[in-house]
Design an enzyme around this catalytic site. Structure first.
Site, PDB file in Angstrom:
ATOM      1  N   GLU B 452      18.163  34.475 -39.456  1.00 53.10           N
ATOM      2  CA  GLU B 452      16.956  35.089 -38.901  1.00 53.10           C
ATOM      3  C   GLU B 452      16.810  36.516 -39.412  1.00 53.10           C
ATOM      4  OE1 GLU B 452      14.558  37.452 -35.919  1.00 53.10           O
ATOM      5  OE2 GLU B 452      16.595  37.761 -36.637  1.00 53.10           O
ATOM      6  N   SER B 654     -25.208  38.321 -35.507  1.00 54.46           N
ATOM      7  CA  SER B 654     -25.252  37.978 -34.093  1.00 54.46           C
ATOM      8  C   SER B 654     -23.941  37.338 -33.645  1.00 54.46           C
ATOM      9  CB  SER B 654     -26.399  36.995 -33.848  1.00 54.46           C
ATOM     10  OG  SER B 654     -26.209  36.315 -32.633  1.00 54.46           O
TER      11      SER B 654
END
Lengths: 777, 777
Positions: B452, B654
């Site tokens: 890791e 929009s």
């Protein structure tokens, strides 16, 4: 009853108790006898009572259990026969007559009207729901005010010949409004007028262009004329475009629409027969869909109204040089005028002329050059899929999908309305069963696609829209496009694991006419289109569903096992596309007078389609045989070794890992098939687990990174090959490129190693989905 | 019984039949009375018999039904308490002592030995299986023969100062073999010697470089010195690299490891206290992982032994300029020698010097320039994940995964072995329950990850390997990395739908020490780390699991809802990374003497982790609350409007479609949650359908095309943002780039519209997975 109390001491009897053997126990006192009587009566009552009590409860339990056991039952055995009996050729004829009344081109009123017709029909037939699913896609139409054409120009640029603007109408029985059909055009072609020399490129395959190069004939700056066939329209055009050609004319050669050989001259052309007249012109789209996408402006996402759209100039599939299709009557004028060297013998078509390569025209003629005038407009318009559902009884969240496109270039007599009419009869048959109280275990989803002709847009956009749900829930997709183009044999394409279910269904469907090969679809199919030529015990041939109709997004985008069915011609005639394909002559007349007058082949298609779908929707355990995939891999591996084994070995590239993965996969799928076949299913969760594994195997072949250079082709096994004609597609292409490389050879061979390791992993990963809960490999 | 036959005619009695009220029917003949007696006896027998028969059967039925009903039961109620009671702090202490004896750096014997230890421990604890899953990944180690260093050179290029080669050993109780720990280095740095001027860039954020530019200080050709914190190592380095710097020195400033303010001077540094001494150096990897991949040479595919590997020069994440980390004692020598303008006040750290920007050194000193000498080797080595499984009782093909990495830069006292020791106690507790005959409904999968620290390689490669299975079957992934770095509060990160289950578990777990805020984890957590600051009724704060540990591939690659847990410091001290992070001083001593001497916070972590996992694995219906996602979207939309609403409006963009999609999604998830909560589940397939929908929602946020420019970051909601600090990540980044654009403005705003439509579709598509079998939207 509770008011009664018995006191033993009060019972008295003088009568002896007799046993059934008739002996009398004379030593018993009367009181004793009465007592014994009472005991016997109580015991009798008890016995009967226990039995009543037990079975009254048992009866209740049996019915309650039915609720549970109903979750684990096979489909009822009367259903297949009843379902197929519902199919009525007269009703199919009626559907086809209705569907072929008017043109129903995608994006037009005609197609929308039929969408509403299909939706209404499904609701009337008894489907639970039916709704329209619209998308807004880029379509393409000829300019109504400015006809496109090809012309021959003389030295003053005056036109000495011009092609016909459309196929002439014909006097037909039943009549057909041919003039209402859209004029011939190359969909998505840009508009433009180009003039120049003609070059003939045969079918316009890569090998054809290569051959031209060896003869030092250049195509750059030229107008290309190619014949239809062997390779997709969009690929012909792309090959011209990348080589600098300025325009493309594509024509239907009689060699490909009437056939070759001595019998050809006797073959009747439309409207008398099935073969192609010189006025017939094949319409079609000219998108380059090698990347595996649908609609050109919204790659990867559904073309909803709010979706962002690329500019047309950013869209990879759109062609940039004008193209136009013509028939062989018109092509004769162009080809016979051509100059240059004679075409190679294999390039000569069926016209009674000397095929020449160009460039340019014969000096002896009046014409000096060719003008290609194309007026075609692209427009974003709404299209309308229709989706109908019969909800499943036990597992409504599992879908067996059936699909057919609805839009047509013409009146749709074959493509697709022969499929649509069969389809409406399939939905009728299932609806009739629902009205009789039956329901399939899983849901049936009926899909009427729009805009297939423009590049499989309707189904692509819907699959992009509902991809997540379908990935999780879809069991299989069963497609029929042109149901009946001819009646010689069946062409079946199926994901390997689905082939056994298809063949089982084919054994139940009668061949619709008397045939020496046997009584069932299976019998005739296997004799006329055998898997193994010359083997009397052969199964029917079933091909892989690589591409060509609405199964494409299901197979390649999300990995749904798929089937595609069609009645086909005898391809030994040398005709592959049926002669009237995409011409104005695909009318109701064509079916009623020429192909299937009694609609019995349509009936057979509906029966086969319905029964295959039923077996997938109704079986407790999905009738998938995964080991069929093992055989496919074994074949691909053998092909790889025989084709390229020595070249790979020479580069020090070992196939050991891949061989090991294929062998392991084969063992795993065979073991899994045997385990499932032998399992006695008493637990709903076990049934679901097996079915999920069966269903999900196909998903394991989807690589989200896509095939190299084609990010939307994600199926690592089914992807069509760009270069190599067999074996694992990305690997085969990589080897082809490495072997034929004249640039970065080292990089090309490294890519072979990369693709080799990716396909090895993919196959191993697929096997992993079948073994073990504990995530070992 | 069948031998007895009774003949009515033979029964006679003179006794009257008495009813319970004592009245006598004196009119009856004796024969009649006997008959009546017999009837009564039979009736009595019948009644009793029916009851016996009924209830005997009923009893049988109850036990048979248990088999079926066992498929639809909630987890047994005694289990949570019993499970948590199994957790023993003394055993956790023992685990941690064992784990911290020797270094266990990825790719070394030390990590492999612990892999075997974990596997054996799990088997002894009672897990069903435990196996090692190896991969071959590119790792990086300092050259043992050539130490790296930074030096100050005088005008003769003689070194006048050189940094320490490693942290000095210390006299500790209990002792720790600090000298066995790998010397400080920047993993994946290339080797190289560079010499030149120093430039100070504060934390090395984009904003820091921008500020330097405004002061006309160039970094091209310079050696950069940056302090640790605020942004990832790999990103600091990448920013130097793209700006043409030739090397990078990163140091730990006391402002960030002891803190600032008046209290800072009183804070005890290691080995007396928790804060960072000047000799401590933070190791770590310097990969640029912004693309979202794990191992650098096999992007997108698992690093199996046969997998194709990129050349290092082709790997995007690998750095190309040398880097090296140092502590603040050594940094003092460099920083105090620097010349140039004074650093801005916010750039000044905790050293008692004048922070200057450079470039170069003060003319008044002896040193003229800096030498950075880095000797680091990259090697492909095997790593070893360990996978253990407790198979589910009812749905073994559904996985609740628990994971923690095992490899450490040091002895692992905090990172990760505080997590690993808690993890081994979680597996112990579950194993003990299995030994008592219990089994969860679903399977529990325990994952001990390797590598890791090098960039989340172990879990990334495993997720790449088993992605297809996990996509189909994984319910949730629960990660703990550094379980206990401090004991102030809990930091909880969770996918929104998992937060309620986590909070429910937190209500059951006692806060391990007396606290004024309350008795449970939930009580203290919500007071010390509130969701809403100042609200007395606030829930605890739960963040989104964006990145930082082994949940990354689960969340971003395949969309598995995830949780990440840690006990944390009070961040109001100004310290975010805990001070001894990745230094040689993270020893057993640190836990035993300083952080958690009684291991009660470790116990609490094990309890919370176990109970959360149990509730996910054992509930009939998954305890997911999908409406939590609606709230997240609502917040992101509000943030978008308040931050950029006017700029969007000015461009005519929009937000209506997005607003509509969010509102629709919110309604759909609320309706779905209510439906599920109100459902009486009597059908296993219904249970499975609900659970599949609950589980699969997260998958709908995965876009296989990835976030723009980061094809392996596929989670459209959770992806870390490159530029914008809030709202929907790809859209936020696009707007940031458009607003701050000085090039192709039109293209940048078109990209905003594109990203807006993609996120709109994604949210709508996720809602679709919850509604309707009939594929409407």
């Amino acid at each position: 009853m509770e008011d009664i109390q018995l006191k033993e001491s009060e019972y008295k009897s003088d009568d002896p108790v007799r046993f059934k053997d008739g002996s009398e126990d004379s030593t018993m006192s009367p009181r004793c006898k009465v007592f014994l009587l009472a005991v016997v009566c109580v015991v009798f009552g008890l016995v009967v009572g226990v039995l009543i009590g037990f079975f009254s409860r048992s009866g209740g339990r049996a019915s309650e259990e039915a609720g549970f056991e109903g979750l684990l039952t096979e489909g009822e055995s009367w259903v297949p026969e009843a379902l197929m009996s519902e199919v009525d050729p007269a009703r199919i004829e009626g559907y086809l007559r209705k569907l072929t009344e008017k043109p129903h081109l995608a994006g037009t009123e005609g197609s929308y009207a039929l969408a509403e017709y299909v939706r209404q029909t499904w609701l009337e037939q008894g489907l639970d729901t039916a709704h329209v699913a619209p998308y807004h896609v880029l379509l393409s139409y000829p300019d109504p005010d400015k006809p496109s054409y090809v012309a021959l120009l003389d030295s003053n640029d005056d036109e000495v010949f011009r092609t016909a603007p459309r196929e002439p109408s014909l006097d037909l029985d039943p009549p057909a409004n041919i003039s209402s059909v859209v004029p011939p055009f190359a969909a998505y072609s840009p508009s433009g007028i180009v003039e120049g020399d003609l070059v003939y490129v045969n079918y316009g395959r890569t090998s054809d262009f290569t051959r031209l190069e060896t003869m030092n004939i250049t195509v750059a700056g030229k107008i290309i004329i190619a014949r239809y066939g062997k390779t997709a329209r969009g690929r012909k055009l792309r090959r011209c475009q990348v080589r600098g050609a300025i325009g493309l004319i594509v024509y239907s050669d009689p060699a490909d629409t009437v056939g070759t050989g001595p019998e050809a001259s006797g073959r009747p052309v439309y409207p008398e027969g099935w073969f192609g007249p010189g006025t017939a012109v094949q319409r079609g789209h000219y998108l380059y869909t090698g990347g595996g996408q649908g609609e050109p402006l919204t790659p990867g996402y559904p073309a909803k109204d709010y979706m962002f759209r690329l500019n047309e100039s950013e869209s990879e599939p759109l062609p940039t040089i004008p193209a136009y299709p013509i028939g062989y009557n018109d092509a004769w004028h162009l080809l016979s005028a051509m100059g240059g060297p004679d075409a190679p013998s294999s390039w000569r078509g069926g016209l009674n002329i000397t095929y020449r390569l160009g460039p340019g025209l014969q000096a002896s003629g009046r014409a000096r050059k060719v003008r290609l005038n194309v007026n075609v407009n692209r427009q974003v318009r709404p299209i309308h899929n229709v989706i109908g559902v019969i909800r499943g009884r036990v597992e409504p969240d599992r879908y067996v999908l059936l699909g057919n496109h609805r839009d047509a270039w013409n009146l749709g007599g074959v493509d697709p309305s022969s499929g649509t009419s069969s389809f409406l009869e399939v939905s009728h048959a299932f609806g009739a069963m629902v009205k009789r109280g039956w329901r399939p275990r899983r849901s049936l989803v009926f899909c009427s696609w729009d805009a297939e002709e423009y590049g499989v847009h309707g189904s692509f956009e819907w699959v992009e829209d509902f991809g997540k749900i379908l990935t999780e829930r879809a069991v299989a997709y069963l497609n029929v496009d042109m149901a009946v183009r001819a009646t010689y044999s069946l062409r079946g394409r199926a994901s390997p694991q689905l082939a056994p279910a298809l063949l089982e269904a084919a054994k139940k469907v009668p061949w619709p006419v008397s045939a020496p090969e046997g009584k069932t679809m299976y019998d005739v199919w296997r004799k006329r289109t055998p898997e193994v030529e010359g083997d009397p015990d052969t199964k029917p041939r079933v091909d892989l569903p690589r591409s060509g109709s609405d199964f494409t997004p299901f197979v390649h985008r999300i990995g749904i096992p798929s089937i595609d069915l069609a009645f086909f011609q005898d391809t030994s005639m040398g005709i592959w596309d049926y002669p009237l394909y995409h011409t104005a002559y695909a009318t109701f007349h064509l079916q009623k007078k020429i192909i299937d007058p009694d609609f019995v082949f349509h009936r057979a298609m509906s029966q086969l389609w319905a029964e295959t779908a039923r077996s997938l929707a109704d079986s407790l355990i999905l009738p998938f045989r995964l080991s069929e995939y093992g055989a496919v891999f074994g074949g691909m591996l053998a092909d790889l070794e025989s084709r390229y084994g020595s070249q790979l070995a020479a580069r020090g590239i070992s196939l050991d890992s891949l061989t090991s993965a294929v062998n392991n996969f084969t063992t795993v799928v065979e073991t899994f098939d045997a385990e499932v076949a032998g399992a006695k299913i008493t637990d709903p969760f076990v049934a679901r687990m097996y079915n999920d594994q069966l269903m999900q195997l196909e998903r394991a072949f989807i690589d989200p990174q896509g095939i190299p250079g084609r990010k939307f082709y994600r199926h690592t096994i089914m992807a069509s090959r760009l270069y190599s004609s067999a074996t694992f597609p990305a690997l085969g292409d990589a080897i082809y490129l490495a072997v034929n490389n004249n640039g970065d050879t080292e990089g090309a061979w490294r890519n072979v190693q990369k693709q080799l390791s990716i396909i090895t992993f993919t196959i191993q990963s697929a096997a992993n989905t079948l073994i073990a809960i504990d995530l070992t490999s």
